[in-house]
Scaffold this motif. Structure first.
Motif, PDB file in Angstrom:
ATOM      1  N   ALA A 151       0.842  -1.195   0.000  1.00  0.00           N
ATOM      2  CA  ALA A 151       0.000   0.000   0.000  1.00  0.00           C
ATOM      3  C   ALA A 151       0.877   1.244   0.000  1.00  0.00           C
ATOM      4  O   ALA A 151       1.921   1.286   0.656  1.00  0.00           O
ATOM      5  N   PHE A 152       0.480   2.232  -0.778  1.00  0.00           N
ATOM      6  CA  PHE A 152       1.214   3.496  -0.841  1.00  0.00           C
ATOM      7  C   PHE A 152       0.401   4.562  -0.122  1.00  0.00           C
ATOM      8  O   PHE A 152      -0.831   4.557  -0.192  1.00  0.00           O
ATOM      9  N   PRO A 153       1.080   5.465   0.567  1.00  0.00           N
ATOM     10  CA  PRO A 153       0.335   6.484   1.320  1.00  0.00           C
ATOM     11  C   PRO A 153      -0.482   7.400   0.414  1.00  0.00           C
ATOM     12  O   PRO A 153      -0.054   7.737  -0.691  1.00  0.00           O
ATOM     13  N   ASN A 154      -1.649   7.753   0.880  1.00  0.00           N
ATOM     14  CA  ASN A 154      -2.524   8.675   0.151  1.00  0.00           C
ATOM     15  C   ASN A 154      -3.023   9.688   1.183  1.00  0.00           C
ATOM     16  O   ASN A 154      -4.210   9.826   1.418  1.00  0.00           O
ATOM     17  N   ASP A 155      -2.039  10.346   1.856  1.00  0.00           N
ATOM     18  CA  ASP A 155      -2.445  11.223   2.951  1.00  0.00           C
ATOM     19  C   ASP A 155      -1.834  12.622   2.845  1.00  0.00           C
ATOM     20  O   ASP A 155      -1.819  13.372   3.816  1.00  0.00           O
ATOM     21  N   SER A 156      -1.320  12.958   1.657  1.00  0.00           N
ATOM     22  CA  SER A 156      -0.751  14.298   1.501  1.00  0.00           C
ATOM     23  C   SER A 156      -1.882  15.308   1.280  1.00  0.00           C
ATOM     24  O   SER A 156      -3.058  14.934   1.178  1.00  0.00           O
ATOM     25  N   ASP A 163      -2.653  16.967  -1.314  1.00  0.00           N
ATOM     26  CA  ASP A 163      -3.386  16.806  -2.580  1.00  0.00           C
ATOM     27  C   ASP A 163      -3.775  15.341  -2.805  1.00  0.00           C
ATOM     28  O   ASP A 163      -3.738  14.836  -3.916  1.00  0.00           O
ATOM     29  N   ARG A 164      -4.113  14.683  -1.742  1.00  0.00           N
ATOM     30  CA  ARG A 164      -4.509  13.271  -1.813  1.00  0.00           C
ATOM     31  C   ARG A 164      -5.688  13.091  -2.764  1.00  0.00           C
ATOM     32  O   ARG A 164      -6.527  13.981  -2.958  1.00  0.00           O
ATOM     33  N   TYR A 165      -5.764  11.872  -3.335  1.00  0.00           N
ATOM     34  CA  TYR A 165      -6.878  11.555  -4.235  1.00  0.00           C
ATOM     35  C   TYR A 165      -8.109  11.250  -3.399  1.00  0.00           C
ATOM     36  O   TYR A 165      -8.081  10.376  -2.529  1.00  0.00           O
ATOM     37  N   GLU A 166      -9.181  11.964  -3.663  1.00  0.00           N
ATOM     38  CA  GLU A 166     -10.378  11.795  -2.835  1.00  0.00           C
ATOM     39  C   GLU A 166     -11.567  11.246  -3.615  1.00  0.00           C
ATOM     40  O   GLU A 166     -12.648  11.083  -3.074  1.00  0.00           O
ATOM     41  N   ILE A 214     -13.781   4.514  -2.381  1.00  0.00           N
ATOM     42  CA  ILE A 214     -13.354   5.898  -2.138  1.00  0.00           C
ATOM     43  C   ILE A 214     -12.067   5.729  -1.343  1.00  0.00           C
ATOM     44  O   ILE A 214     -12.071   5.127  -0.260  1.00  0.00           O
ATOM     45  N   ALA A 215     -10.974   6.209  -1.928  1.00  0.00           N
ATOM     46  CA  ALA A 215      -9.669   5.934  -1.342  1.00  0.00           C
ATOM     47  C   ALA A 215      -9.576   6.407   0.101  1.00  0.00           C
ATOM     48  O   ALA A 215     -10.022   7.510   0.434  1.00  0.00           O
ATOM     49  N   ALA A 216      -8.974   5.568   0.947  1.00  0.00           N
ATOM     50  CA  ALA A 216      -8.678   5.951   2.328  1.00  0.00           C
ATOM     51  C   ALA A 216      -7.247   6.500   2.359  1.00  0.00           C
ATOM     52  O   ALA A 216      -6.785   7.053   1.367  1.00  0.00           O
TER      53      ALA A 216
END
Ligand SMILES: [Zn+2]
Length: 258
Positions: free
Chosen positions: A119-124, A126-129, A158-160
């Motif tokens: 898993a790659f982080p998606n918490d910046s 400009d994260r994908y929502e 919906i990406a976490a």
């Protein structure tokens, strides 16, 4: 099992018929690796239905032994079906082909551990929502008749806070499908596993599958197209999210009809 000597050939090559003297109290044949593994699973209360993954009970190298044992068992089935596996060139290697096919292909998802899904982080900032919908072509098998089940699953999330590589959705779906399943159960399994590896709680799985057990036998239906849907979180509770998911599926189908 009653075995009548009168039917025995004089040919020395005739293989020994399977005898059922070595049955333990659980009804399992003693001396086979599968018997020991089954006994352990029963002792530990591990469910081992056709759709269950039992990889934590299969050590490296076990599969080869299990394939050897299953080959013997399939030989007994072919014998019981009165198929000449000694001189029919097409039936000679069938027992081993079946054993290998079950363990390495059509039921591999029972014996192999879950595919690695980094898993790659998606918490910046400009994260994908947005919503992500992945189309996965699937081949499975019904646990009732061991007939092929094939079709396509649409996996929406919906990406976490983490994302997995796109191919991993399909790898996970394949891992769930390569077992003996029911479509309803498979739809649930895929939703649960995708939720587990992505951490997403808003997700949906929609599947369209055709069933060999309805097309090749029984009702002999020309089309056995069966649809199942599992919705979780906002996919279930928010009408807009649900509509977006099904609109995306329609767009997918226009682009790549099954
Ligand atoms: Zn079936």
């Amino acid at each position: 099992m009653v075995y009548n000597k009168a039917y025995e050939s004089n040919d020395e090559e005739v293989s020994t018929p399977v005898t059922y003297n070595n049955i333990d109290e659980g009804g399992y044949e003693v001396g086979y690796l599968g018997s020991a593994i089954r006994a352990k699973m029963k002792r530990e209360g591990k469910r081992f239905w056709a759709g269950d993954n039992i990889s934590e009970y299969i050590k490296s190298g076990d599969k080869e032994t299990l394939i050897d044992d299953a080959t013997e068992a399939f030989e007994a089935v072919l014998d019981a079906l009165l198929i000449d596996r000694e001189t029919d060139p097409n039936s000679k290697g069938t027992a081993r082909r079946l054993a290998k096919m079950y363990f390495n292909e059509v039921m591999a998802g029972r014996y192999d551990p879950a595919p690695d899904a980094t898993a790659f982080p998606n918490d910046s900032a400009d994260r994908y929502e947005g919503m992500l919908v992945v189309r996965s072509e699937l081949r499975s098998m019904c646990s009732h008749h061991h007939q092929p089940v094939s079709g396509v699953a649409y996996i929406g999330i919906i990406a976490a806070n983490k994302l997995i590589g796109l191919s991993k959705y399909t790898r996970i779906a394949h891992w769930c499908a390569r077992r003996g399943t029911l479509q309803e159960e498979l739809c649930n399994d895929i939703a649960r596993e995708i939720g587990r590896v992505t951490g997403a709680t808003d997700l949906g799985v929609y599947m369209q599958m055709t069933h060999g057990c309805c097309e090749n036998r029984g009702i002999m239906a020309h089309s056995s197209l069966t649809q199942t849907t599992v919705l979780k979180g906002s996919f279930k509770t928010d009408a807009g999210t649900k509509k977006e998911f099904f609109d995306n599926i329609k767009l997918q189908q226009e682009f790549a009809p099954r």
